[in-house]
Design a protein around this motif. Structure first.
Motif, PDB file in Angstrom:
ATOM      1  N   LEU A 256       0.754  -1.461   0.036  1.00 43.16           N
ATOM      2  CA  LEU A 256      -0.095  -0.050   0.206  1.00 43.16           C
ATOM      3  C   LEU A 256       1.028   1.184   0.059  1.00 43.16           C
ATOM      4  O   LEU A 256       2.044   1.223   0.606  1.00 43.16           O
ATOM      5  N   THR A 257       0.524   2.268  -0.699  1.00 48.24           N
ATOM      6  CA  THR A 257       0.944   3.555  -0.686  1.00 48.24           C
ATOM      7  C   THR A 257       0.299   4.706   0.012  1.00 48.24           C
ATOM      8  O   THR A 257       0.677   5.818   0.011  1.00 48.24           O
ATOM      9  N   ASP A 258      -1.248   4.409   0.512  1.00 52.44           N
ATOM     10  CA  ASP A 258      -1.848   5.386   0.687  1.00 52.44           C
ATOM     11  C   ASP A 258      -1.720   5.423   2.566  1.00 52.44           C
ATOM     12  O   ASP A 258      -2.016   4.523   3.048  1.00 52.44           O
ATOM     13  N   GLN A 259      -1.204   6.600   2.769  1.00 51.11           N
ATOM     14  CA  GLN A 259      -0.866   6.728   4.019  1.00 51.11           C
ATOM     15  C   GLN A 259      -2.068   6.668   5.009  1.00 51.11           C
ATOM     16  O   GLN A 259      -1.968   5.876   5.913  1.00 51.11           O
TER      17      GLN A 259
ATOM     18  N   GLY B 128      -5.069  -9.745   9.362  1.00 50.32           N
ATOM     19  CA  GLY B 128      -4.387 -10.773   8.672  1.00 50.32           C
ATOM     20  C   GLY B 128      -3.117 -10.007   7.840  1.00 50.32           C
ATOM     21  O   GLY B 128      -2.040 -10.856   7.616  1.00 50.32           O
ATOM     22  N   ASP B 129      -3.224  -8.859   7.322  1.00 53.58           N
ATOM     23  CA  ASP B 129      -2.303  -8.323   6.664  1.00 53.58           C
ATOM     24  C   ASP B 129      -1.086  -7.256   7.462  1.00 53.58           C
ATOM     25  O   ASP B 129      -0.524  -6.472   6.910  1.00 53.58           O
ATOM     26  N   ARG B 130      -1.176  -7.294   8.562  1.00 55.13           N
ATOM     27  CA  ARG B 130      -0.936  -6.264   9.584  1.00 55.13           C
ATOM     28  C   ARG B 130       0.813  -6.255   9.486  1.00 55.13           C
ATOM     29  O   ARG B 130       1.536  -5.104   9.467  1.00 55.13           O
ATOM     30  N   ILE B 131       1.666  -7.356   9.286  1.00 57.09           N
ATOM     31  CA  ILE B 131       3.000  -7.313   8.958  1.00 57.09           C
ATOM     32  C   ILE B 131       3.502  -6.666   7.836  1.00 57.09           C
ATOM     33  O   ILE B 131       4.512  -6.000   7.693  1.00 57.09           O
ATOM     34  N   PHE B 132       2.488  -6.832   6.708  1.00 60.31           N
ATOM     35  CA  PHE B 132       3.033  -6.259   5.517  1.00 60.31           C
ATOM     36  C   PHE B 132       2.587  -4.821   5.797  1.00 60.31           C
ATOM     37  O   PHE B 132       3.482  -3.785   5.034  1.00 60.31           O
ATOM     38  N   ARG B 133       1.831  -4.123   6.422  1.00 59.38           N
ATOM     39  CA  ARG B 133       1.685  -2.877   6.578  1.00 59.38           C
ATOM     40  C   ARG B 133       2.359  -2.168   7.238  1.00 59.38           C
ATOM     41  O   ARG B 133       2.863  -1.017   7.200  1.00 59.38           O
ATOM     42  N   VAL B 134       3.184  -2.960   8.200  1.00 59.02           N
ATOM     43  CA  VAL B 134       4.152  -2.293   9.005  1.00 59.02           C
ATOM     44  C   VAL B 134       5.306  -2.188   7.921  1.00 59.02           C
ATOM     45  O   VAL B 134       6.251  -1.033   8.110  1.00 59.02           O
ATOM     46  N   TYR B 135       5.673  -2.985   7.155  1.00 57.32           N
ATOM     47  CA  TYR B 135       6.557  -2.830   6.066  1.00 57.32           C
ATOM     48  C   TYR B 135       6.537  -1.550   5.257  1.00 57.32           C
ATOM     49  O   TYR B 135       7.084  -0.640   4.921  1.00 57.32           O
ATOM     50  N   ASP B 136       5.059  -1.524   4.802  1.00 61.87           N
ATOM     51  CA  ASP B 136       4.698  -0.307   3.953  1.00 61.87           C
ATOM     52  C   ASP B 136       4.678   1.109   4.562  1.00 61.87           C
ATOM     53  O   ASP B 136       5.071   2.059   4.051  1.00 61.87           O
ATOM     54  N   ALA B 137       4.459   0.994   5.896  1.00 63.30           N
ATOM     55  CA  ALA B 137       4.642   1.875   6.595  1.00 63.30           C
ATOM     56  C   ALA B 137       5.970   2.820   6.713  1.00 63.30           C
ATOM     57  O   ALA B 137       6.263   3.865   6.425  1.00 63.30           O
ATOM     58  N   MET B 138       6.852   1.761   6.993  1.00 65.97           N
ATOM     59  CA  MET B 138       8.432   2.218   6.837  1.00 65.97           C
ATOM     60  C   MET B 138       8.811   2.531   5.583  1.00 65.97           C
ATOM     61  O   MET B 138       9.450   3.508   5.330  1.00 65.97           O
ATOM     62  N   ARG B 139       8.418   1.844   4.601  1.00 63.41           N
ATOM     63  CA  ARG B 139       8.663   2.046   3.244  1.00 63.41           C
ATOM     64  C   ARG B 139       8.041   3.547   2.642  1.00 63.41           C
ATOM     65  O   ARG B 139       8.988   4.280   1.899  1.00 63.41           O
ATOM     66  N   LEU B 140       7.203   3.917   3.528  1.00 67.39           N
ATOM     67  CA  LEU B 140       6.608   5.267   3.141  1.00 67.39           C
ATOM     68  C   LEU B 140       7.175   6.402   3.854  1.00 67.39           C
ATOM     69  O   LEU B 140       7.103   7.563   3.509  1.00 67.39           O
ATOM     70  N   GLY B 141       8.009   5.959   4.715  1.00 67.34           N
ATOM     71  CA  GLY B 141       8.575   7.115   5.765  1.00 67.34           C
ATOM     72  C   GLY B 141       8.235   7.335   6.917  1.00 67.34           C
ATOM     73  O   GLY B 141       8.576   8.099   7.723  1.00 67.34           O
ATOM     74  N   ILE B 142       7.031   6.613   7.393  1.00 70.86           N
ATOM     75  CA  ILE B 142       6.499   6.898   8.999  1.00 70.86           C
ATOM     76  C   ILE B 142       7.522   6.398   9.845  1.00 70.86           C
ATOM     77  O   ILE B 142       8.043   5.264   9.766  1.00 70.86           O
ATOM     78  N   THR B 143       7.779   6.997  10.761  1.00 72.25           N
ATOM     79  CA  THR B 143       8.849   6.591  11.797  1.00 72.25           C
ATOM     80  C   THR B 143       8.460   5.612  12.648  1.00 72.25           C
ATOM     81  O   THR B 143       7.378   5.163  12.808  1.00 72.25           O
TER      82      THR B 143
END
Length: 609
Positions: free
Chosen positions: A77-80, A92-107
């Motif tokens: 995902l790229t939508d903040q 069920g997709d939370r681990i992937f969303r943690v990755y997406d958040a870091m990729r987007l620059g969320i601290t």
């Protein structure tokens, strides 16, 4: 992280194990997908690596959710706002969303405040994101060995690295071989080093070269023997449409291969199965059923061939790659498997052999489907090719429903061919399982469903033998089963689904592989049908070599088990897409049994409505 060797690390532990649950929320539209105190997963995967990061990536590759690992596949995902919502509402997709958040620059600090996931885990994922940013600066020609080895040690698949480098997976594989970045196998000692293990199992990893006799080597603890070998591909994580029934088949395939004198090699990633018991096969590789891992094991072990018929869709979908790389598929050929999977081509085979089937057509756009519907007439069963558990199947009754469903299908499965069948309303559904050696066919069982045609076979009560079909209909099913099995040049098992209306038997589909009803029939008739079929696949026996002696007494009923209590807000109405999460077997002496009368009456009531 830099390009220097300081980026490399030596693990401090022998190995790390990661378990990730497998969810099927896509089968329960409208359900509460938030995780909490009540269990909602339908299965799980387990992965072993030399580090947490490697094991985490391998576990993500094992899930079979169309991801190549944790990130680096262009599917995040790229939508903040959506990412932050997902972090605050774990699903069920939370681990992937943690990755997406870091990729987007969320601290990392903000992610911790929302999720309360321990900083240690967050920093591990953060390292992966930083590594990817470094890899993206290179091309396949420029990447150096140290950086490539670092990525592989951290669990990245060749596909993920190819995505980051903007090249093909095969180019990354070739680059690895050129730079001697090779997978090695480590032993899990089932005897804790107290004495030599007789039943060890293995996992793959990458490691820094060690100095031995003046040479740099990576230590490989899996010694390949010179015995003749067979690899059996497992069924991966349990999920709706693919469960323990395929593990049953895999285990019996392994045992049959042993009886035929082969060294047996099992590859699977599901800790809940018997196939991953370390004493089932001669060698167990606890690895993702994922092409890169499979291929490296094949190159290492050099088997005579691979059995794909027993592991359900997980194993079958690898048949094309095995064929392309000139690896022998034991039993039914890839060509036959592919014809049966492709709904359009299979219907053409039926037409060529004068076998009745519902009127059909193939569409690739919504507009094309609407034009076709004018000739087919509603209701129409819409189904994509190459699906599991009836995924995406739906009965539509008008053009608006048809257009809406086709658009959604092609959005989720782009480039797929969609088959449109005229739906036979108020038909009876039945199915047959058989063993074929390419010429002779033995039908191990014919079952009649209690639910009407249109309910997925996995959600239907199936009665063995049939209870109210005429001799004429049963003979048609026998003749058609034999004709299709031979036409597909089946070597091993085959399952065929039928719809019966006005004493005419129509073919819905055929699956030249183990089906979910094979264990049911084997237990009901007390005969080892998978053992027989496996020996046919291996070329050890013909159908005529076996003395079939089924213990037929009364009736056996396959009873589906549902988990709707876990999803109270979903539509519980059954249809062509499977929703059951398991099944049981129920024996009766005659058709006057109270249980049978009850469920049969419910079907008649349904039909009358």
């Amino acid at each position: 992280i830099t390009k220097s060797t300081s980026a490399l690390f030596e693990p401090t532990l022998d190995y790390v194990v990661v378990k990730i649950p497998r969810w099927n929320f896509d089968k329960f539209k409208g359900s509460d997908i938030n995780l909490g105190l009540q269990m909602k997963s339908v299965g799980e995967v387990m992965a072993i690596g030399r580090s947490f990061q490697e094991a985490l990536q391998k576990a993500c590759q094992s899930l079979e959710i169309k991801r190549n690992g944790l990130g680096a596949d262009g599917k995040g995902l790229t939508d903040q706002d959506k990412i932050l919502h997902s972090l605050a509402n774990p699903s069920g997709d939370r681990i992937f969303r943690v990755y997406d958040a870091m990729r987007l620059g969320i601290t990392t600090k903000k992610i911790f405040e929302i999720t309360k996931i321990d900083y240690w885990f967050l920093h591990q994922i953060e390292e992966l994101v930083e590594l990817e940013k470094l890899i993206e600066k290179y091309s396949i020609e420029e990447i150096e060995r140290d950086l490539l080895l670092t990525a592989k040690m951290k669990g990245y698949a060749d596909r993920q690295i190819a995505h980051l480098l903007g090249c093909l997976e095969s180019q990354v594989f070739d680059k690895r071989k050129e730079l001697s970045v090779n997978r090695v196998y480590k032993l899990v000692d089932t005897c804790a080093a107290e004495f030599e293990a007789q039943t060890p199992y293995y996992y793959s990893t990458f490691e820094m070269n060690k100095i031995s006799n003046g040479k740099k080597i990576a230590e490989n603890e899996s010694i390949s023997s010179d015995k003749k070998k067979i690899i059996v591909l497992g069924s991966g994580p349990n999920r709706i449409g693919q469960g323990i029934e395929f593990d049953y088949s895999c285990v019996h395939g392994v045992l049959a291969s042993k009886e035929c004198g082969y060294e047996t090699i099992m590859i699977n990633c599901n800790p809940e199965t018997v196939s991953t018991d370390f004493d089932t096969a001669d060698k167990l590789y606890f690895e993702p059923v994922f092409w890169e891992h499979i291929y490296d094991i094949i190159l290492h072990e050099k088997p005579k061939g691979v059995i794909v018929q027993l592991g359900g869709q997980t194993a079958l979908k690898l048949a094309e790659k095995l064929e392309r790389y000139d690896i022998q598929i034991m039993g039914t050929s890839y060509k036959a498997l592919d014809v049966a999977e492709d709904r359009g081509r299979f219907s053409e085979l039926l037409e060529k052999n004068n076998i009745p089937f519902p009127k059909f057509a193939v569409a690739q756009t919504a507009e094309e489907a609407i034009n076709i519907s004018k000739d087919l007439n509603f209701p129409i069963l819409v189904r994509p090719s190459y699906v599991l558990g009836g995924q995406g199947m739906k009965i539509v009754i008008n053009e608006d429903e048809l257009e809406h469903h086709i658009i959604n299908l092609l959005k989720d499965i782009p480039g797929n061919r969609v088959l449109l069948d005229h739906y036979l309303d108020n038909a009876i559904e039945a199915e047959a399982d058989a063993i074929c050696d390419g010429k002779d066919v033995y039908i191990i069982g014919i079952m009649e469903h209690i639910e009407p045609c249109g309910i997925h076979s996995g959600d239907s009560y199936a009665v063995l033998p049939t209870f109210d079909l005429s001799d004429n209909v049963r003979q048609q099913m026998i003749d058609i089963t034999k004709k299709i099995a031979v036409a597909l040049e089946t070597v091993g098992l085959i399952n065929i689904q039928f719809a019966i209306k006005d004493e005419v038997v129509y073919v819905i589909e055929a699956n030249p592989r183990a089906s979910r009803t094979v264990p049911f029939i084997a237990k009901a008739y007390d005969e080892p049908y998978v053992n027989y079929a496996s020996k046919v696949m291996l070329g050890q026996n013909k159908v005529a070599d076996f003395e079939f002696n089924p213990k037929k007494k009364g009736y056996a009923i396959k009873v589906p088990v549902f988990s709707f209590n876990k999803f109270p807000n979903v539509n519980k109405e059954l249809g062509p897409e499977m929703k059951s999460t398991g099944e049981s077997i129920y024996f009766i002496d005659d058709l006057m049994d109270d249980y049978f009368v009850k469920v049969y009456s419910e079907r008649n009531l349904y039909l009358s409505k």
